[in-house]
Scaffold this motif. Sequence first.
Motif, PDB file in Angstrom:
ATOM      1  N   GLY B 105      -2.640  -7.872  14.009  1.00 31.62           N
ATOM      2  CA  GLY B 105      -2.857  -7.077  12.793  1.00 31.62           C
ATOM      3  C   GLY B 105      -4.152  -7.415  12.087  1.00 31.62           C
ATOM      4  O   GLY B 105      -4.939  -6.533  11.739  1.00 31.62           O
ATOM      5  N   ASP B 106      -4.394  -8.682  11.878  1.00 27.76           N
ATOM      6  CA  ASP B 106      -5.616  -9.077  11.154  1.00 27.76           C
ATOM      7  C   ASP B 106      -6.872  -8.772  11.960  1.00 27.76           C
ATOM      8  O   ASP B 106      -7.870  -8.315  11.419  1.00 27.76           O
ATOM      9  CB  ASP B 106      -5.556 -10.564  10.802  1.00 27.76           C
ATOM     10  CG  ASP B 106      -4.492 -10.818   9.731  1.00 27.76           C
ATOM     11  OD1 ASP B 106      -4.210  -9.882   8.947  1.00 27.76           O
ATOM     12  OD2 ASP B 106      -3.933 -11.937   9.698  1.00 27.76           O
ATOM     13  N   GLU B 121      -3.860  -0.517   5.035  1.00 27.43           N
ATOM     14  CA  GLU B 121      -2.519  -1.035   5.328  1.00 27.43           C
ATOM     15  C   GLU B 121      -1.544  -0.436   4.324  1.00 27.43           C
ATOM     16  O   GLU B 121      -1.854  -0.334   3.137  1.00 27.43           O
ATOM     17  CB  GLU B 121      -2.498  -2.564   5.238  1.00 27.43           C
ATOM     18  CG  GLU B 121      -1.101  -3.104   5.502  1.00 27.43           C
ATOM     19  CD  GLU B 121      -1.069  -4.544   6.007  1.00 27.43           C
ATOM     20  OE1 GLU B 121      -2.106  -5.226   5.900  1.00 27.43           O
ATOM     21  OE2 GLU B 121      -0.012  -4.978   6.499  1.00 27.43           O
ATOM     22  N   SER B 123       2.795  -0.279   3.167  1.00 28.15           N
ATOM     23  CA  SER B 123       4.000  -1.098   3.293  1.00 28.15           C
ATOM     24  C   SER B 123       4.944  -0.483   4.324  1.00 28.15           C
ATOM     25  O   SER B 123       4.916   0.717   4.585  1.00 28.15           O
ATOM     26  CB  SER B 123       4.724  -1.190   1.949  1.00 28.15           C
ATOM     27  OG  SER B 123       5.277   0.067   1.621  1.00 28.15           O
ATOM     28  N   VAL B 124       5.767  -1.335   4.896  1.00 22.77           N
ATOM     29  CA  VAL B 124       6.754  -0.872   5.864  1.00 22.77           C
ATOM     30  C   VAL B 124       7.690   0.142   5.212  1.00 22.77           C
ATOM     31  O   VAL B 124       8.053   1.160   5.801  1.00 22.77           O
ATOM     32  CB  VAL B 124       7.536  -2.071   6.442  1.00 22.77           C
ATOM     33  CG1 VAL B 124       8.725  -1.601   7.271  1.00 22.77           C
ATOM     34  CG2 VAL B 124       6.610  -2.946   7.284  1.00 22.77           C
ATOM     35  N   SER B 139       6.804  -4.758  11.515  1.00 21.18           N
ATOM     36  CA  SER B 139       6.450  -5.751  10.485  1.00 21.18           C
ATOM     37  C   SER B 139       5.211  -5.363   9.672  1.00 21.18           C
ATOM     38  O   SER B 139       5.067  -5.775   8.526  1.00 21.18           O
ATOM     39  CB  SER B 139       6.234  -7.116  11.141  1.00 21.18           C
ATOM     40  OG  SER B 139       5.264  -7.010  12.164  1.00 21.18           O
ATOM     41  N   ARG B 140       4.293  -4.599  10.267  1.00 11.68           N
ATOM     42  CA  ARG B 140       3.114  -4.168   9.500  1.00 11.68           C
ATOM     43  C   ARG B 140       2.735  -2.762   9.945  1.00 11.68           C
ATOM     44  O   ARG B 140       2.969  -2.367  11.093  1.00 11.68           O
ATOM     45  CB  ARG B 140       1.916  -5.099   9.743  1.00 11.68           C
ATOM     46  CG  ARG B 140       2.081  -6.484   9.169  1.00 11.68           C
ATOM     47  CD  ARG B 140       0.848  -7.332   9.419  1.00 11.68           C
ATOM     48  NE  ARG B 140      -0.249  -7.047   8.493  1.00 11.68           N
ATOM     49  CZ  ARG B 140      -1.406  -7.723   8.483  1.00 11.68           C
ATOM     50  NH1 ARG B 140      -1.612  -8.692   9.353  1.00 11.68           N
ATOM     51  NH2 ARG B 140      -2.355  -7.435   7.614  1.00 11.68           N
TER      52      ARG B 140
END
Lengths: 423, 560
Positions: B105-106, B121, B123-124, B139-140
């Motif tokens: 992700g990062d 990004e 939120s879920v 998760s992301r």
Amino acid sequence: MTERAIVVGAGLAGLMGALALTEAGCRPLVLAKGLGITHWVGGTLDVLGTTGNQSLRVALDDLIANNPDHPYAKLGISEIEAGIARFRAVMQQAHYPYAGSLERNMILPTALGALRPTAYAPITMVAGDMRQGGELLIAGFHELRDFYPPLAAANLREQGVAVRNVYLELPPSAKRLDYSTRTFAFFFDDPDFRQAIGRQLREVRGKATRIGLPAVLGLRDPVEAVADLQRLTGAQIFEIPTLPPSIPGMRLMNIFRRTIEAAGGRVQIGSTVHRAGGNADRLTHLYSEAAAHDQEHRVAVALLATGGIAGGGIGTDYTGRVWDSALDLPLHAPAGREGWFASRFLHREGHPIFAAGVATDDQLRPLDSAGNLVYENVAVAGMALAGSDPVQERSVTGLTVTTGWHAGNLLARAMQAHLETSN
Amino acid sequence: MQNTTRQIQTDVLVIGGGATGLGTVRDLAMRGIRTVLVEKGDLTHGTTGRYHGLLHSGGRYVVKDPQSATECAEENAILRRIMPQYIEDTSGFFVITPWDDPDYGDRFLKACHDTRVPVQEISVEEALRREPVLNPKISRVFEVPDGSADSFMSAYGIARSATQYGASILNYHFVTDLVREGDRIVAAIVEDLRTGEHKRIEATYILNTAGAWAGKIAQLADLRVNVMPGKGTMIAMNHRMVNTVINRCKLPADGDILVPIHTVSVIGTTDIHVLDPDVYGIEPDEVTFLMEEGEKMIPGFTRYRALRAWAGVRPLYREESSAVSDRDVSRAYKLLDHRKRDGVDGFISIVGGKWTTYRLMAEEIVDIVAARLGVSTPCRTAQEVIPGGEESKLYWLGHNLAHVEADDSYGDLLCECELVTRKQVVQAIRGGAANLDDVRRETRLGMGPCQGGFCTYRAAALWGEVKPDAVPTNAKNNGKLAQDGAGMPGTALVRHFLQERWKGLTSIMWGDQLRQARLDQLIYVDTLGIDLLPEHIRPPQPENELVTGHPAIATEYHHD
Ligand SMILES: Cc1cc2nc3c(=O)[nH]c(=O)nc-3n(C[C@H](O)[C@H](O)[C@H](O)COP(=O)(O)OP(=O)(O)OC[C@H]3O[C@@H](n4cnc5c(N)ncnc54)[C@H](O)[C@@H]3O)c2cc1C
């Protein structure tokens, strides 16, 4: 709750089985998810495709001698004849007689102009038999999107048939927003409509001695409709089956339902049998679902006539699993999806997956892969059977009718024996 | 060359009627350059007609292929401006599922910034609110400007515009040879597959935009262009289960994108090296794999009905003898100026790339050609909107329904599944369709759940009435698309169309689809007896024969 004779499936196999059970006094209950393939077939009684001048009886004898696992081999010629005879008697009683024989197939033209063999056909179709000569006229309607005279005629001409084609005008009273085979069947139920069409046909008839029309000549009394049109045109009239929903198929369904219900059987469409319970060698319970209601049935005998893959009786998924969705009987099927198909849709030998079905003993009772009897009070009929691909061998209706009749009779006997011992 | 009957002269000949060739021919014509495009099949016959439908944001390539990512991001913004009628602004999510490396992700986020791919990004909870069927265990989630795009319809739009600017576009024209005089390619020999006629097309420049076939074209000029056909399979599920493009957030792999297009969602793809872009199949285990990957993004995925599967071949360019796997070859395109590279003038190839970058590729190749022809008109394709496309071709079912209701044409429906009317089919036939498959591409005839069971017979019969003397492009007859069932094209058309559908469907045929195929067999074999027609109407077809007819446009899905 008492034990009953249950028939799963309301196609021709299930209905013939139900008829046998009804006539033996077993008062069967027919449970079916939906209508059977009657709506998908042209309504002729095809026993087996033969080529050229081959005798049908000889072809059947050969098939039986060379394919002991074929359902016909389990019946034998005399049982095949018995099933056909009973089928014809029912149709005769309903004023919708079938003509033909087991000696030679008739050759009837299809809506694509192919020449198709069949043993018996409703008398509304037999004038199409191509073994006789004379010029043909094929007539249809622009409004009926399921039948195209020019295409059928072009292909017939290519095969040396003298044939013309014509589109007829609908009388103004027959204008609708949409038209289906059913719309036309309702039209032809009306004598005034037949008058209007008959007059047009007489004008365009020319030298034609026989006139082919799409098989939509009424649901109520097609025989009368054909007679009317013959009077009006002076030509022989015949129906040519075309795309579903099949009007001749609907006629069959209606006649069977009436006959079975009049004799005390019950037909319940919209009930899906999804589970079975039994002990060592007997099926004891079936569970069906209708409109989100679960129903439990105690079983004396049961006939599985769920139509195989076409009827929805055989389920399949992406992992290659193949299963009987009603009784969960063991199936005979190719292992793995890579073995299911030939590369061409019209492969001469068909597709292995479509021969999937339940293997049986001589009494059409289900066997597992080791050849052991699964249930002694269950029989299997029609396209649910392993051992043949009826579409490929042109035996769809013949095989379903005769195995249905035979299985129904065997089950009736089993039921009587069972009731005697348990009383 | 045998009986070369006709000569055509032009400035630039473009080979290949995919997005790249069409973009190129339009760009040329807009700059006032005389140009002709030849395509061996119908337009979009190649990869353009068999792609995944994604207007890339660039997100997929940010880590592995940054140049590609930036190109996509820039073109994405341009295409939204110049051809909005063919693009659906779905937006896109990159989601980290329990099967993916959470640390990616990062890296992903940083790489997006580096390559200028817009990203945010979310939120879920927000993602699940917008796409409730998404796996709740993600998760992301990163949002990017993905879209979905209609490559059929846009190809016709681009072609129409090019023609209006004076380009000439010839489909069913197969390049059989390139004529080289000394250090120059001067002409192409082309066979009109409909008539068998050979034509010599002379051009100052010949542009090779033949995608995965670019290597084969170069070979005709004795040049070596190493194109590795990488086959990818996709499956359309009969439900638009998401409205946003869903990507797995990880290094690009198989089966990690789900694209909503019109009424369906398409999962893809696989990536398998094949030797020949004309010979490949869809294997059962590819399909099983895609279904199971779908399940990871959308729990319950495998219970939806698979509507159809198809495969396309990636035109991946690889310099000689590099040993990377197909997935690792750059998705960026490559222009090969054969004058510089091989000392052969008059011929330029452009290979690789994506649908999303077709315009940029066209601009680059046309810039070079224009300069060499002394034309200084600049490229305008990034500004000038492609006209049309709104009127007829949007094939969202609701649109068709509106037409049907407005015209009161229920009674005229030939294809009840996709609401295609008699009028539309007649228009497509008159418009030059060579077979029912072409009609399908124009109208969506036979694309619904009945698999063409009803409409095939109807449309074929209608064809015979609209064009009684036309010869269908079906049977192979000494290499010509010819006389099969002359006088009754209907039958050959039915057989061809049924076979094409079969080919497209066997790989996903189970459950309802399998049942439908059996019912279609009841119609065509049992009731209509198509197999009973004598052989001069129904030519014998041994199993090893190519199924689409002319070998030049046959794609043999070798199933057995
Ligand atoms: C599985 C898969 C999924 C993809 N998904 C996406 C996606 O979602 N988004 C995206 O942007 N890109 C995607 N791509 C990439 C994209 O589809 C291609 O890069 C693009 O369509 C290539 O277009 P093209 O015009 O270069 O090639 P093509 O469309 O293949 O055109 C080349 C044409 O040349 C013709 N031809 C070949 N030989 C001859 C001859 N001798 N004579 C005449 N004509 C000839 C062919 O018939 C063909 O039509 C995908 C690719 C694949 C394989």
